[in-house]
Enzyme design. Structure first.
Site, PDB file in Angstrom:
ATOM      1  N   ASP A 250      15.452  61.327 -13.172  1.00 43.02           N
ATOM      2  CA  ASP A 250      14.516  62.034 -12.300  1.00 43.02           C
ATOM      3  C   ASP A 250      14.588  63.518 -12.627  1.00 43.02           C
ATOM      4  O   ASP A 250      15.680  64.086 -12.767  1.00 43.02           O
ATOM      5  CB  ASP A 250      14.881  61.782 -10.829  1.00 43.02           C
ATOM      6  CG  ASP A 250      13.780  62.227  -9.886  1.00 43.02           C
ATOM      7  OD1 ASP A 250      13.395  63.421  -9.940  1.00 43.02           O
ATOM      8  OD2 ASP A 250      13.312  61.407  -9.082  1.00 43.02           O
ATOM      9  N   ILE A 251      13.432  64.129 -12.767  1.00 45.43           N
ATOM     10  CA  ILE A 251      13.371  65.536 -13.171  1.00 45.43           C
ATOM     11  C   ILE A 251      13.797  66.488 -12.037  1.00 45.43           C
ATOM     12  O   ILE A 251      14.098  67.654 -12.283  1.00 45.43           O
ATOM     13  CB  ILE A 251      11.955  65.851 -13.707  1.00 45.43           C
ATOM     14  CG1 ILE A 251      11.974  66.973 -14.707  1.00 45.43           C
ATOM     15  CG2 ILE A 251      10.975  66.114 -12.592  1.00 45.43           C
ATOM     16  CD1 ILE A 251      10.773  66.967 -15.621  1.00 45.43           C
TER      17      ILE A 251
ATOM     18  N   GLU B 246       5.345  60.116  -3.501  1.00 44.63           N
ATOM     19  CA  GLU B 246       4.879  61.169  -4.417  1.00 44.63           C
ATOM     20  C   GLU B 246       4.153  60.588  -5.626  1.00 44.63           C
ATOM     21  O   GLU B 246       3.080  61.066  -5.997  1.00 44.63           O
ATOM     22  CB  GLU B 246       6.086  62.008  -4.873  1.00 44.63           C
ATOM     23  CG  GLU B 246       5.706  63.196  -5.729  1.00 44.63           C
ATOM     24  CD  GLU B 246       6.925  63.895  -6.322  1.00 44.63           C
ATOM     25  OE1 GLU B 246       7.954  64.030  -5.628  1.00 44.63           O
ATOM     26  OE2 GLU B 246       6.838  64.304  -7.483  1.00 44.63           O
TER      27      GLU B 246
ATOM     28  N   HIS C  36       8.748  52.364  -7.951  1.00 46.69           N
ATOM     29  CA  HIS C  36       9.979  52.762  -8.632  1.00 46.69           C
ATOM     30  C   HIS C  36      11.148  52.742  -7.665  1.00 46.69           C
ATOM     31  O   HIS C  36      10.983  52.862  -6.458  1.00 46.69           O
ATOM     32  CB  HIS C  36       9.845  54.154  -9.253  1.00 46.69           C
ATOM     33  CG  HIS C  36       9.425  55.216  -8.282  1.00 46.69           C
ATOM     34  ND1 HIS C  36       8.114  55.394  -7.917  1.00 46.69           N
ATOM     35  CD2 HIS C  36      10.136  56.134  -7.599  1.00 46.69           C
ATOM     36  CE1 HIS C  36       8.036  56.391  -7.043  1.00 46.69           C
ATOM     37  NE2 HIS C  36       9.253  56.848  -6.826  1.00 46.69           N
TER      38      HIS C  36
ATOM     39  N   HIS D  86      14.883  54.657  -6.997  1.00 51.55           N
ATOM     40  CA  HIS D  86      15.761  55.786  -7.314  1.00 51.55           C
ATOM     41  C   HIS D  86      17.199  55.266  -7.315  1.00 51.55           C
ATOM     42  O   HIS D  86      17.637  54.656  -6.327  1.00 51.55           O
ATOM     43  CB  HIS D  86      15.695  56.863  -6.234  1.00 51.55           C
ATOM     44  CG  HIS D  86      14.368  57.555  -6.102  1.00 51.55           C
ATOM     45  ND1 HIS D  86      14.149  58.830  -6.573  1.00 51.55           N
ATOM     46  CD2 HIS D  86      13.206  57.161  -5.531  1.00 51.55           C
ATOM     47  CE1 HIS D  86      12.906  59.190  -6.289  1.00 51.55           C
ATOM     48  NE2 HIS D  86      12.311  58.201  -5.653  1.00 51.55           N
TER      49      HIS D  86
END
Ligand code: AMP
Length: 132
Positions: free
Chosen positions: A29-30, A88, A93, A95
């Site tokens: 994750d960025i 978002e 997905h 995390h």
């Protein structure tokens, strides 16, 4: 229009890649909550996790387990936590958030400041520890 994650999967946007197989893709994750915060996505682009067909949903968890085990091994975590939000990016997905110490904040809004060099290092450590 393709989601940002589909663009990552297709190599149109760079990422700190961890692993992929025929159906799933994983990358850092960025905006990491903690060092090693990883996303796991199905290659099939569907917005809501619980709209995935049963096989894809269970496969996502199985693939996530392999990635989480790699994170645990690479970063000597206490364990790896799982968060699903999806408000978002409209591409289902999971995390995976490594827990490095007891009481570590886990909320998604909170970002750790990690350099690009360290992100690359961490991705490589996890990549090398993952057994698919
Ligand atoms: P959410 O949809 O709320 O579960 O969160 C989406 C996550 O995707 C956020 O934690 C973002 O930091 C992350 N994200 C968005 N764009 C990228 C990208 N290009 N590379 C890696 N992570 C991203």
């Amino acid at each position: 229009m393709a989601s940002v994650f589909t663009k990552i999967i297709n190599g149109e946007i760079p990422c700190y890649k961890i692993a992929e197989n025929e159906h799933y893709f994983s990358f850092l994750d960025i905006n990491p909550v903690a060092e090693g915060h990883t996303l796991v996505v199905p290659k099939k682009e569907i917005d809501y996790l619980f709209d995935l067909d049963d096989e894809t949903l269970t496969g996502l968890l199985t693939f996530s387990k392999k990635i989480a085990k790699g994170i645990d091994k690479a970063l000597s975590t206490i364990r790896t936590g799982v968060i699903v939000e999806g408000m978002e990016v409209p591409h289902a997905h999971v995390h995976l958030v490594p827990i490095h110490f007891e009481g570590q904040p886990m909320s998604l809004g909170r970002t750790s400041d990690i350099s690009k060099e360290r992100m690359q290092e961490v991705a490589e450590l996890i990549r090398n520890a993952v057994e698919l």
